[in-house]
Design a protein around this motif. Structure first.
Motif, PDB file in Angstrom:
ATOM      1  N   LEU A 135       0.854  -1.249   0.080  1.00 26.63           N
ATOM      2  CA  LEU A 135      -0.035   0.066   0.075  1.00 26.63           C
ATOM      3  C   LEU A 135       0.789   1.160  -0.167  1.00 26.63           C
ATOM      4  N   ARG A 136       1.910   1.328   0.817  1.00 30.41           N
ATOM      5  CA  ARG A 136       2.738   2.353   0.883  1.00 30.41           C
ATOM      6  C   ARG A 136       3.514   2.719  -0.256  1.00 30.41           C
ATOM      7  N   GLN A 137       3.850   1.533  -0.939  1.00 32.06           N
ATOM      8  CA  GLN A 137       4.583   1.505  -2.395  1.00 32.06           C
ATOM      9  C   GLN A 137       3.712   2.138  -3.393  1.00 32.06           C
ATOM     10  N   ALA A 138       2.254   1.601  -3.482  1.00 27.88           N
ATOM     11  CA  ALA A 138       1.602   1.922  -4.484  1.00 27.88           C
ATOM     12  C   ALA A 138       1.114   3.526  -4.177  1.00 27.88           C
ATOM     13  N   VAL A 139       1.063   4.081  -3.215  1.00 25.24           N
ATOM     14  CA  VAL A 139       0.698   5.517  -2.870  1.00 25.24           C
ATOM     15  C   VAL A 139       1.995   6.292  -3.394  1.00 25.24           C
ATOM     16  N   HIS A 140       3.205   6.035  -2.947  1.00 23.03           N
ATOM     17  CA  HIS A 140       4.437   6.496  -3.387  1.00 23.03           C
ATOM     18  C   HIS A 140       4.656   6.492  -4.816  1.00 23.03           C
ATOM     19  N   GLU A 141       4.299   5.680  -5.550  1.00 21.98           N
ATOM     20  CA  GLU A 141       4.405   5.611  -6.979  1.00 21.98           C
ATOM     21  C   GLU A 141       3.410   6.418  -7.457  1.00 21.98           C
ATOM     22  N   ALA A 142       2.204   6.428  -7.047  1.00 26.11           N
ATOM     23  CA  ALA A 142       1.099   7.360  -7.620  1.00 26.11           C
ATOM     24  C   ALA A 142       1.422   8.652  -7.552  1.00 26.11           C
ATOM     25  N   LEU A 143       2.166   9.107  -6.507  1.00 24.09           N
ATOM     26  CA  LEU A 143       2.524  10.686  -5.994  1.00 24.09           C
ATOM     27  C   LEU A 143       3.826  10.918  -7.008  1.00 24.09           C
ATOM     28  N   THR A 144       4.538   9.908  -7.718  1.00 26.56           N
ATOM     29  CA  THR A 144       5.657  10.261  -8.309  1.00 26.56           C
ATOM     30  C   THR A 144       5.449  10.459  -9.729  1.00 26.56           C
ATOM     31  N   VAL A 145       4.255  10.005 -10.359  1.00 27.93           N
ATOM     32  CA  VAL A 145       3.885  10.281 -11.907  1.00 27.93           C
ATOM     33  C   VAL A 145       4.055  11.834 -11.965  1.00 27.93           C
ATOM     34  N   PRO A 146       4.400  12.306 -13.087  1.00 24.36           N
ATOM     35  CA  PRO A 146       4.461  13.764 -13.446  1.00 24.36           C
ATOM     36  C   PRO A 146       3.135  14.270 -13.335  1.00 24.36           C
ATOM     37  N   ASP A 147       2.840  15.446 -12.955  1.00 18.40           N
ATOM     38  CA  ASP A 147       1.553  16.070 -12.760  1.00 18.40           C
ATOM     39  C   ASP A 147       0.446  15.460 -12.014  1.00 18.40           C
ATOM     40  N   ALA A 148       1.122  14.661 -10.848  1.00 16.47           N
ATOM     41  CA  ALA A 148       0.298  13.970 -10.164  1.00 16.47           C
ATOM     42  C   ALA A 148      -0.963  14.601  -9.451  1.00 16.47           C
ATOM     43  N   GLY A 149      -2.044  14.052  -9.209  1.00  9.62           N
ATOM     44  CA  GLY A 149      -3.021  14.774  -8.444  1.00  9.62           C
ATOM     45  C   GLY A 149      -3.358  13.890  -7.123  1.00  9.62           C
ATOM     46  N   PRO A 150      -4.793  14.073  -6.620  1.00  2.34           N
ATOM     47  CA  PRO A 150      -5.156  13.437  -5.560  1.00  2.34           C
ATOM     48  C   PRO A 150      -4.983  11.850  -5.738  1.00  2.34           C
ATOM     49  N   ILE A 151      -4.996  11.014  -4.469  1.00  2.00           N
ATOM     50  CA  ILE A 151      -5.024   9.882  -4.300  1.00  2.00           C
ATOM     51  C   ILE A 151      -6.310   9.274  -3.933  1.00  2.00           C
ATOM     52  N   VAL A 152      -6.979   8.301  -4.417  1.00  5.18           N
ATOM     53  CA  VAL A 152      -8.039   7.789  -3.961  1.00  5.18           C
ATOM     54  C   VAL A 152      -7.782   6.204  -3.723  1.00  5.18           C
ATOM     55  N   VAL A 153      -7.848   5.788  -2.641  1.00  3.55           N
ATOM     56  CA  VAL A 153      -7.634   4.416  -1.955  1.00  3.55           C
ATOM     57  C   VAL A 153      -9.052   3.804  -1.736  1.00  3.55           C
ATOM     58  N   ASP A 154      -9.582   2.785  -2.450  1.00  2.00           N
ATOM     59  CA  ASP A 154     -10.812   2.230  -2.337  1.00  2.00           C
ATOM     60  C   ASP A 154     -10.604   1.018  -1.756  1.00  2.00           C
ATOM     61  N   MET A 155     -11.155   1.063  -0.378  1.00  2.00           N
ATOM     62  CA  MET A 155     -10.895  -0.091   0.443  1.00  2.00           C
ATOM     63  C   MET A 155     -12.107  -0.988   0.630  1.00  2.00           C
ATOM     64  N   THR A 156     -13.100  -0.634  -0.220  1.00  2.00           N
ATOM     65  CA  THR A 156     -14.367  -1.310  -0.062  1.00  2.00           C
ATOM     66  C   THR A 156     -14.481  -2.808  -0.329  1.00  2.00           C
ATOM     67  N   ALA A 157     -13.208  -3.500  -0.993  1.00  2.00           N
ATOM     68  CA  ALA A 157     -13.124  -4.959  -0.928  1.00  2.00           C
ATOM     69  C   ALA A 157     -12.010  -5.349  -0.190  1.00  2.00           C
ATOM     70  N   VAL A 158     -11.716  -4.704   0.864  1.00  2.00           N
ATOM     71  CA  VAL A 158     -10.698  -5.212   2.029  1.00  2.00           C
ATOM     72  C   VAL A 158     -11.238  -6.011   2.939  1.00  2.00           C
ATOM     73  N   THR A 159     -10.804  -7.137   3.376  1.00  2.00           N
ATOM     74  CA  THR A 159     -11.395  -8.011   4.368  1.00  2.00           C
ATOM     75  C   THR A 159     -10.772  -7.792   5.589  1.00  2.00           C
ATOM     76  N   PHE A 160      -9.365  -7.308   5.820  1.00  2.00           N
ATOM     77  CA  PHE A 160      -9.036  -7.321   7.200  1.00  2.00           C
ATOM     78  C   PHE A 160      -7.872  -6.145   7.228  1.00  2.00           C
ATOM     79  N   LEU A 161      -7.980  -5.422   8.183  1.00  2.00           N
ATOM     80  CA  LEU A 161      -7.074  -4.300   8.499  1.00  2.00           C
ATOM     81  C   LEU A 161      -6.601  -4.178   9.745  1.00  2.00           C
ATOM     82  N   SER A 162      -5.205  -4.438   9.891  1.00  2.00           N
ATOM     83  CA  SER A 162      -4.603  -4.593  10.850  1.00  2.00           C
ATOM     84  C   SER A 162      -3.871  -3.198  11.418  1.00  2.00           C
TER      85      SER A 162
END
Length: 148
Positions: free
Chosen positions: A43-70
């Motif tokens: 998750l950390r890596q995916a957000v980081h990668e999304a932010l390093t795209v040129p002209d990056a914008g907001p990040i939406v993390v859809d967690m509606t299919a997450v079955t467990f959050l520790s």
């Protein structure tokens, strides 16, 4: 590592999948599975990668299919929130009523830190008030939801 019955533990990629998409300048990360100690770095890596795209914008993390959050997953969300803020972009987290994501967010108080939405569409628009929220920028739109 092997389990007592001879089977192997599933890999992090088997426990969590992250689908990446762009909607305009917004990065949409759709998570399916478990966000725990083994998978939180994804998750950390995916957000980081999304932010390093040129002209990056907001990040939406859809967690509606997450079955467990520790707690490690909660930490990854906080880290992602701070990473996005350092880049001057918002992190928007989509949760629903019945998923096991909302309860840990409420218990930890992160529902008052992260911007939460019920629906991907409104998260992409970035306006929590469109879902009936009072407009508190630090608390998304989940004040009226109760975890089940």
């Amino acid at each position: 590592m092997n389990l007592p019955d001879g089977g192997a533990l599933p890999s992090a990629d088997e426990l969590l999948s992250i689908e990446r998409a762009r909607v305009g300048k917004t990065a949409l990360l759709t998570l399916t599975g478990e966000v725990d100690t083994a998978t939180a770095p994804q998750l950390r890596q995916a957000v980081h990668e999304a932010l390093t795209v040129p002209d990056a914008g907001p990040i939406v993390v859809d967690m509606t299919a997450v079955t467990f959050l520790s707690s490690a997953g909660l930490g990854a969300l906080v880290s992602a929130h701070h990473d996005a803020a350092r880049h001057g972009e918002p992190l928007r987290v989509v949760v629903d009523h019945a998923r096991p994501v909302l309860r840990p967010l409420q218990i930890s108080g992160l529902d008052h830190v992260l911007t939460l939405f019920h629906y991907v569409d409104t998260a992409l628009q970035g306006d929590p008030t469109s879902e009936g929220h009072d407009g508190d920028a630090n608390n998304g739109d989940t004040n009226d939801i109760e975890a089940t």
